[in-house]
Design a protein around this motif. Structure first.
Motif, mmCIF file in Angstrom:
data_model
loop_
_atom_site.group_PDB
_atom_site.id
_atom_site.type_symbol
_atom_site.label_atom_id
_atom_site.label_comp_id
_atom_site.label_asym_id
_atom_site.label_seq_id
_atom_site.Cartn_x
_atom_site.Cartn_y
_atom_site.Cartn_z
ATOM 1 N N VAL A 64 -7.961 -4.106 -16.643
ATOM 2 C CA VAL A 64 -6.609 -4.584 -16.968
ATOM 3 C C VAL A 64 -5.863 -5.012 -15.709
ATOM 4 O O VAL A 64 -5.248 -6.077 -15.676
ATOM 5 N N THR A 65 -5.923 -4.201 -14.664
ATOM 6 C CA THR A 65 -5.217 -4.580 -13.439
ATOM 7 C C THR A 65 -5.851 -5.805 -12.791
ATOM 8 O O THR A 65 -5.149 -6.669 -12.279
ATOM 9 N N ALA A 66 -7.172 -5.889 -12.833
ATOM 10 C CA ALA A 66 -7.836 -7.072 -12.271
ATOM 11 C C ALA A 66 -7.452 -8.319 -13.055
ATOM 12 O O ALA A 66 -7.196 -9.377 -12.472
ATOM 13 N N TYR A 67 -7.403 -8.218 -14.369
ATOM 14 C CA TYR A 67 -7.037 -9.372 -15.187
ATOM 15 C C TYR A 67 -5.581 -9.767 -14.967
ATOM 16 O O TYR A 67 -5.253 -10.947 -14.884
ATOM 17 N N ALA A 68 -4.702 -8.767 -14.858
ATOM 18 C CA ALA A 68 -3.278 -9.058 -14.671
ATOM 19 C C ALA A 68 -3.013 -9.724 -13.317
ATOM 20 O O ALA A 68 -2.133 -10.579 -13.207
ATOM 21 N N LEU A 91 -13.978 6.190 -18.796
ATOM 22 C CA LEU A 91 -13.628 5.079 -19.682
ATOM 23 C C LEU A 91 -12.230 4.561 -19.368
ATOM 24 O O LEU A 91 -12.013 3.345 -19.284
ATOM 25 N N ALA A 92 -11.292 5.474 -19.140
ATOM 26 C CA ALA A 92 -9.936 5.070 -18.782
ATOM 27 C C ALA A 92 -9.926 4.369 -17.425
ATOM 28 O O ALA A 92 -9.178 3.406 -17.225
ATOM 29 N N ARG A 93 -10.763 4.835 -16.502
ATOM 30 C CA ARG A 93 -10.846 4.192 -15.180
ATOM 31 C C ARG A 93 -11.344 2.759 -15.299
ATOM 32 O O ARG A 93 -10.811 1.845 -14.673
ATOM 33 N N MET A 94 -12.375 2.554 -16.091
ATOM 34 C CA MET A 94 -12.933 1.201 -16.245
ATOM 35 C C MET A 94 -11.932 0.259 -16.909
ATOM 36 O O MET A 94 -11.745 -0.880 -16.475
ATOM 37 N N ILE A 95 -11.274 0.734 -17.954
ATOM 38 C CA ILE A 95 -10.298 -0.112 -18.643
ATOM 39 C C ILE A 95 -9.115 -0.401 -17.728
ATOM 40 O O ILE A 95 -8.630 -1.537 -17.670
ATOM 41 N N TYR A 125 -3.360 1.025 -11.536
ATOM 42 C CA TYR A 125 -4.262 0.833 -10.402
ATOM 43 C C TYR A 125 -4.592 2.181 -9.754
ATOM 44 O O TYR A 125 -5.738 2.444 -9.408
ATOM 45 N N ILE A 126 -3.588 3.026 -9.612
ATOM 46 C CA ILE A 126 -3.815 4.358 -9.043
ATOM 47 C C ILE A 126 -4.724 5.167 -9.963
ATOM 48 O O ILE A 126 -5.629 5.867 -9.503
ATOM 49 N N ALA A 127 -4.520 5.043 -11.274
ATOM 50 C CA ALA A 127 -5.359 5.755 -12.237
ATOM 51 C C ALA A 127 -6.809 5.290 -12.146
ATOM 52 O O ALA A 127 -7.734 6.094 -12.276
ATOM 53 N N ALA A 128 -7.011 4.000 -11.901
ATOM 54 C CA ALA A 128 -8.372 3.465 -11.806
ATOM 55 C C ALA A 128 -9.106 4.002 -10.585
ATOM 56 O O ALA A 128 -10.336 4.063 -10.580
#
Length: 107
Positions: free
Chosen positions: A24-28, A16-20, A5-8
């Motif tokens: 991922v955090t939103a889905y989790a 690209l890493a921010r979007m993924i 989440y901090i990375a996003a």
């Protein structure tokens, strides 16, 4: 998960890493699944694949050293002191609500 989440949210993370990481955090954290959990095997399989594979992909896309910075920041966030008064207030509020509901149903 907090480090992702901090990375996003960090500008130093590639887009690209921010979007993924955001997905991922939103889905989790989302109560909504792509495949509902009551479907045998497949319902749980999406949770067992999407979150770990997405996390792995984000870790592979992060530049060297950023992950450690994110982990340290996550550790600082989680190590903040907790408020016992706040916890007591929440528990007292729930107790009052339950007592009021019990009195209302008995009337």
């Amino acid at each position: 998960m907090l480090a992702l989440y901090i990375a996003a949210r960090d500008k130093r993370t590639p887009w690209l890493a921010r979007m993924i990481a955001l997905l991922v955090t939103a889905y989790a954290l989302s109560p909504i699944d792509l495949i509902p959990d009551f479907i045998p095997v497949i319902g749980l399989l999406d949770d067992l694949l999407i979150v770990p594979v997405g996390s792995w992909l984000v870790l592979r896309l992060l530049p060297e050293g950023l992950l450690e910075a994110y982990r340290e920041q996550a550790l600082r966030i989680t190590s903040k002191p907790r408020s016992l008064w706040g916890a007591a207030f929440v528990l007292a509020a729930w107790a009052l609500i339950l007592i009021a509901l019990a009195a209302w149903f008995q009337a």
